[in-house]
Design a protein around this motif. Structure first.
Motif, PDB file in Angstrom:
ATOM      1  N   SER A  19      72.530  48.856   2.061  1.00  0.00           N
ATOM      2  CA  SER A  19      71.399  49.777   2.266  1.00  0.00           C
ATOM      3  C   SER A  19      70.095  49.018   2.456  1.00  0.00           C
ATOM      4  O   SER A  19      69.267  49.391   3.287  1.00  0.00           O
ATOM      5  CB  SER A  19      71.284  50.751   1.098  1.00  0.00           C
ATOM      6  N   LEU A  20      69.895  47.946   1.707  1.00  0.00           N
ATOM      7  CA  LEU A  20      68.667  47.169   1.849  1.00  0.00           C
ATOM      8  C   LEU A  20      68.617  46.448   3.197  1.00  0.00           C
ATOM      9  O   LEU A  20      67.547  46.347   3.810  1.00  0.00           O
ATOM     10  CB  LEU A  20      68.536  46.181   0.700  1.00  0.00           C
ATOM     11  N   ILE A  21      69.756  45.972   3.676  1.00  0.00           N
ATOM     12  CA  ILE A  21      69.796  45.309   4.986  1.00  0.00           C
ATOM     13  C   ILE A  21      69.489  46.313   6.092  1.00  0.00           C
ATOM     14  O   ILE A  21      68.693  46.037   6.995  1.00  0.00           O
ATOM     15  CB  ILE A  21      71.160  44.629   5.208  1.00  0.00           C
ATOM     16  N   VAL A  22      70.120  47.490   6.035  1.00  0.00           N
ATOM     17  CA  VAL A  22      69.875  48.507   7.064  1.00  0.00           C
ATOM     18  C   VAL A  22      68.417  48.946   7.032  1.00  0.00           C
ATOM     19  O   VAL A  22      67.782  49.100   8.079  1.00  0.00           O
ATOM     20  CB  VAL A  22      70.830  49.714   6.878  1.00  0.00           C
ATOM     21  N   ALA A  23      67.871  49.138   5.845  1.00  0.00           N
ATOM     22  CA  ALA A  23      66.465  49.550   5.734  1.00  0.00           C
ATOM     23  C   ALA A  23      65.545  48.470   6.299  1.00  0.00           C
ATOM     24  O   ALA A  23      64.571  48.777   6.997  1.00  0.00           O
ATOM     25  CB  ALA A  23      66.125  49.835   4.282  1.00  0.00           C
ATOM     26  N   ARG A  24      65.837  47.218   6.032  1.00  0.00           N
ATOM     27  CA  ARG A  24      64.995  46.134   6.536  1.00  0.00           C
ATOM     28  C   ARG A  24      65.080  46.037   8.054  1.00  0.00           C
ATOM     29  O   ARG A  24      64.080  45.862   8.741  1.00  0.00           O
ATOM     30  CB  ARG A  24      65.438  44.820   5.883  1.00  0.00           C
ATOM     31  N   LEU A  25      66.299  46.168   8.607  1.00  0.00           N
ATOM     32  CA  LEU A  25      66.471  46.055  10.054  1.00  0.00           C
ATOM     33  C   LEU A  25      65.829  47.202  10.827  1.00  0.00           C
ATOM     34  O   LEU A  25      65.384  47.024  11.960  1.00  0.00           O
ATOM     35  CB  LEU A  25      67.955  45.961  10.406  1.00  0.00           C
ATOM     36  N   VAL A  30      62.723  52.299   1.495  1.00  0.00           N
ATOM     37  CA  VAL A  30      63.699  52.792   0.526  1.00  0.00           C
ATOM     38  C   VAL A  30      63.198  52.416  -0.859  1.00  0.00           C
ATOM     39  O   VAL A  30      62.914  51.258  -1.133  1.00  0.00           O
ATOM     40  CB  VAL A  30      65.093  52.168   0.763  1.00  0.00           C
ATOM     41  N   ASN A  31      63.047  53.430  -1.729  1.00  0.00           N
ATOM     42  CA  ASN A  31      62.659  53.169  -3.107  1.00  0.00           C
ATOM     43  C   ASN A  31      63.270  54.216  -4.018  1.00  0.00           C
ATOM     44  O   ASN A  31      63.906  55.160  -3.562  1.00  0.00           O
ATOM     45  CB  ASN A  31      61.132  53.100  -3.255  1.00  0.00           C
ATOM     46  N   GLU A  32      63.053  54.030  -5.320  1.00  0.00           N
ATOM     47  CA  GLU A  32      63.670  54.917  -6.307  1.00  0.00           C
ATOM     48  C   GLU A  32      62.944  56.248  -6.462  1.00  0.00           C
ATOM     49  O   GLU A  32      63.421  57.134  -7.149  1.00  0.00           O
ATOM     50  CB  GLU A  32      63.720  54.225  -7.679  1.00  0.00           C
ATOM     51  N   LEU A  49      70.585  56.275   2.707  1.00  0.00           N
ATOM     52  CA  LEU A  49      70.065  54.993   2.226  1.00  0.00           C
ATOM     53  C   LEU A  49      69.611  55.098   0.773  1.00  0.00           C
ATOM     54  O   LEU A  49      69.807  54.179  -0.017  1.00  0.00           O
ATOM     55  CB  LEU A  49      68.912  54.525   3.113  1.00  0.00           C
ATOM     56  N   TYR A  50      69.005  56.226   0.421  1.00  0.00           N
ATOM     57  CA  TYR A  50      68.579  56.434  -0.965  1.00  0.00           C
ATOM     58  C   TYR A  50      69.794  56.444  -1.895  1.00  0.00           C
ATOM     59  O   TYR A  50      69.786  55.809  -2.952  1.00  0.00           O
ATOM     60  CB  TYR A  50      67.810  57.743  -1.078  1.00  0.00           C
TER      61      TYR A  50
END
Length: 87
Positions: A19-25, A30-32, A49-50
């Motif tokens: 999820s962090l890779i997809v969000a970065r790309l 994405v946060n809590e 993603l969440y």
């Protein structure tokens, strides 16, 4: 059976990383705090993603088991390097 256990233990961590890779790309946030809108190919994947990011909370209780799998892999590598066969 052992491989299935290792996969189950490492799945929450792998989903968090995914999820962090997809969000970065994609440049998404994405946060809590909650799901943020994130469009990829016309689809809103912010909720997904969440959810995947929240899987990271399962890593905390699984950390001892993850450490055991890393120790097991290290022992297996050392045994393989020295040519020692496990019965």
């Amino acid at each position: 059976m052992l491989l299935l256990g290792v996969l189950i233990v490492w799945t929450p961590f792998l989903l968090l990383v995914l999820s962090l890779i997809v969000a970065r790309l994609t440049g998404c946030t994405v946060n809590e705090a909650g799901a943020q809108p994130c469009r990829i190919a016309g689809l809103d994947v912010g909720g997904l993603l969440y959810t995947l990011t929240m899987m990271g909370w399962l890593v905390i209780p699984l950390l001892p088991f993850m450490a055991l799998t890393l120790i097991g892999v290290a022992v297996a590598v050392v045994l393989a390097l020295f040519g020692i066969r496990w019965p």
